[in-house]
Enzyme design. Structure first.
Site, PDB file in Angstrom:
ATOM      1  N   CYS A 113     -20.685  11.673  14.204  1.00  0.00           N
ATOM      2  CA  CYS A 113     -20.410  11.338  12.799  1.00  0.00           C
ATOM      3  C   CYS A 113     -21.313  12.262  12.001  1.00  0.00           C
ATOM      4  O   CYS A 113     -22.488  12.439  12.363  1.00  0.00           O
ATOM      5  CB  CYS A 113     -20.749   9.872  12.527  1.00  0.00           C
ATOM      6  SG  CYS A 113     -20.684   9.433  10.776  1.00  0.00           S
ATOM      7  N   CYS A 121     -15.775  16.198   9.115  1.00  0.00           N
ATOM      8  CA  CYS A 121     -15.738  14.740   9.293  1.00  0.00           C
ATOM      9  C   CYS A 121     -15.171  14.480  10.684  1.00  0.00           C
ATOM     10  O   CYS A 121     -14.073  14.961  11.010  1.00  0.00           O
ATOM     11  CB  CYS A 121     -14.834  14.142   8.226  1.00  0.00           C
ATOM     12  SG  CYS A 121     -14.516  12.380   8.416  1.00  0.00           S
ATOM     13  N   HIS A 146     -22.819  11.890   9.395  1.00  0.00           N
ATOM     14  CA  HIS A 146     -24.014  11.246   8.828  1.00  0.00           C
ATOM     15  C   HIS A 146     -25.191  11.274   9.815  1.00  0.00           C
ATOM     16  O   HIS A 146     -26.345  11.281   9.411  1.00  0.00           O
ATOM     17  CB  HIS A 146     -23.748   9.758   8.553  1.00  0.00           C
ATOM     18  CG  HIS A 146     -22.944   9.473   7.329  1.00  0.00           C
ATOM     19  ND1 HIS A 146     -21.636   9.849   7.181  1.00  0.00           N
ATOM     20  CD2 HIS A 146     -23.280   8.816   6.189  1.00  0.00           C
ATOM     21  CE1 HIS A 146     -21.186   9.430   6.007  1.00  0.00           C
ATOM     22  NE2 HIS A 146     -22.163   8.796   5.385  1.00  0.00           N
ATOM     23  N   GLU A 160     -26.807   6.370   4.339  1.00  0.00           N
ATOM     24  CA  GLU A 160     -26.594   6.658   2.914  1.00  0.00           C
ATOM     25  C   GLU A 160     -27.631   5.970   2.043  1.00  0.00           C
ATOM     26  O   GLU A 160     -27.972   6.443   0.964  1.00  0.00           O
ATOM     27  CB  GLU A 160     -25.201   6.201   2.491  1.00  0.00           C
ATOM     28  CG  GLU A 160     -24.200   7.313   2.667  1.00  0.00           C
ATOM     29  CD  GLU A 160     -22.780   6.818   2.534  1.00  0.00           C
ATOM     30  OE1 GLU A 160     -22.521   5.928   1.716  1.00  0.00           O
ATOM     31  OE2 GLU A 160     -21.941   7.337   3.278  1.00  0.00           O
ATOM     32  N   ASP A 165     -14.954  16.202   3.766  1.00  0.00           N
ATOM     33  CA  ASP A 165     -15.365  15.006   4.499  1.00  0.00           C
ATOM     34  C   ASP A 165     -14.848  13.798   3.728  1.00  0.00           C
ATOM     35  O   ASP A 165     -14.403  13.925   2.583  1.00  0.00           O
ATOM     36  CB  ASP A 165     -16.902  14.963   4.585  1.00  0.00           C
ATOM     37  CG  ASP A 165     -17.425  13.700   5.268  1.00  0.00           C
ATOM     38  OD1 ASP A 165     -16.946  13.369   6.364  1.00  0.00           O
ATOM     39  OD2 ASP A 165     -18.314  13.032   4.698  1.00  0.00           O
ATOM     40  N   SER A 166     -14.953  12.629   4.345  1.00  0.00           N
ATOM     41  CA  SER A 166     -14.603  11.397   3.646  1.00  0.00           C
ATOM     42  C   SER A 166     -15.517  11.171   2.446  1.00  0.00           C
ATOM     43  O   SER A 166     -15.172  10.451   1.524  1.00  0.00           O
ATOM     44  CB  SER A 166     -14.746  10.220   4.596  1.00  0.00           C
ATOM     45  OG  SER A 166     -16.067  10.174   5.095  1.00  0.00           O
TER      46      SER A 166
HETATM   47  N1  DGL Z   1     -18.516  11.350   7.854  1.00  0.00           N
HETATM   48  C1  DGL Z   1     -17.595  10.543   8.602  1.00  0.00           C
HETATM   49  C2  DGL Z   1     -17.468  11.070  10.047  1.00  0.00           C
HETATM   50  O1  DGL Z   1     -18.034  12.100  10.406  1.00  0.00           O
HETATM   51  C3  DGL Z   1     -17.995   9.079   8.663  1.00  0.00           C
HETATM   52  C4  DGL Z   1     -18.038   8.295   7.398  1.00  0.00           C
HETATM   53  C5  DGL Z   1     -16.784   7.478   7.109  1.00  0.00           C
HETATM   54  O2  DGL Z   1     -16.499   6.510   7.820  1.00  0.00           O
HETATM   55  O3  DGL Z   1     -16.109   7.835   6.143  1.00  0.00           O
HETATM   56  O4  DGL Z   1     -16.783  10.453  10.840  1.00  0.00           O
END
Ligand code: DGL
Length: 277
Positions: A195, A74, A197, A161, A11-12
């Site tokens: 996303c 991600c 998150h 976060e 993931d990012s």
């Molecule tokens: N976890 C990333 C996603 O699922 C979002 C967070 C980011 O912008 O890096 O798109």
């Protein structure tokens, strides 16, 4: 490729830990090698070309380290870099993304009016809308009854976060985004939390949208898709699970603290400077 090898998940940053956690629950014999590109997050604000460059490099790292399958945990990287990642490592390992399994669930749920929320880069790609409209058209749906609307909600990932996904700060922000997109509670059959998150904020989305809107997110759907892919490739681990490995490209105390929120239990992040040269 051996069944005892780990599954690569990236993931990012730390959001993909929601997917890693679900994989651990669904497939307890599997070992996970996670990479979070904390040095470059948020991917949601980057250009598609840059997201592709980062994703391809991480994929190569995980496969070179012996991973038997790859999960792009991600949405931003899935929506912008899946083809590039498959081109890079797809001849060596199966590559899964987080978009297709959720779209399949959305279609199977029978929902007709679907909203999609995600980062700017995910929403700009238009991939969710494209796949959903294709599936609706293939199933004979028409535009009078079926509606897909995508909208970016970039303030949410940093709030989550911060641990503010269930407090009374996030709800007005969700409400503001929905209003800006022209929605009122009751307008949607389902909302895709696009996303990694957002599963943490699912209850807050439900509170704002009301119980009639079904929340769809990636972790469980992706873990199920991975189980099937590993089975089909004869790669499912049959041994007792070994140690997971969690690498991040930049390690700070705040990443360590947030990581626990996303994984649900204690985990040790290891710094790994993939971008050293
Ligand atoms: N976890 C990333 C996603 O699922 C979002 C967070 C980011 O912008 O890096 O798109």
């Amino acid at each position: 490729m051996k069944a005892s090898a780990p599954v690569g998940v990236f993931d990012s940053g730390i959001g993909g830990l929601t997917v890693a956690h679900a994989i651990g629950e669904r497939l307890p014999l599997e070992r996970i090698h996670y990479f979070g590109d904390t040095a470059h997050m948020p991917y949601g604000e980057r250009s598609p070309a840059l997201v592709r460059r980062y994703a391809v490099r991480i994929a190569r790292h995980l496969v070179d380290k012996g991973c038997k399958a790859l999960v792009i945990a991600c949405n931003t990287a899935s929506a912008n870099a899946l083809d590039a990642v498959r081109e890079e490592v797809g001849d060596r390992v199966p590559v899964l993304d987080v978009v297709a399994p959720v779209v399949a669930r959305a279609v199977a749920s029978g929902a007709e009016r679907i909203g999609v929320v995600g980062t700017r880069a995910t929403i700009t790609s238009g991939l969710y809308g494209q796949l959903l409209r294709q599936a609706f058209a293939a199933g004979g749906g028409n535009s009078d009854t079926h509606d897909v609307r995508e909208f970016a909600t970039p303030l949410l990932a940093p709030l989550i976060e911060e641990g503010w996904h269930t407090n009374d700060i996030i709800e007005p922000i969700i409400r503001g985004y929905l209003e800006r997109a022209g929605f009122a509670a009751g307008d949607l059959d389902a909302l895709i939390l696009g996303c990694t998150h957002y599963p943490l904020a699912s209850a807050s989305f439900s509170k704002v949208l009301g119980g009639g809107t079904h929340m769809l997110d990636a972790p469980e759907a992706v873990a199920e898709a991975l189980a099937e892919v590993l089975r089909n490739h004869g790669l499912a681990s049959e041994d007792q699970r070994g140690e997971h490995r969690f690498e991040v490209s930049d390690l700070t105390p705040s990443f360590s603290a947030s990581a626990e929120l996303f994984f649900g239990t204690g985990l040790k992040l290891q710094p790994f400077d993939l971008w050293a040269d």
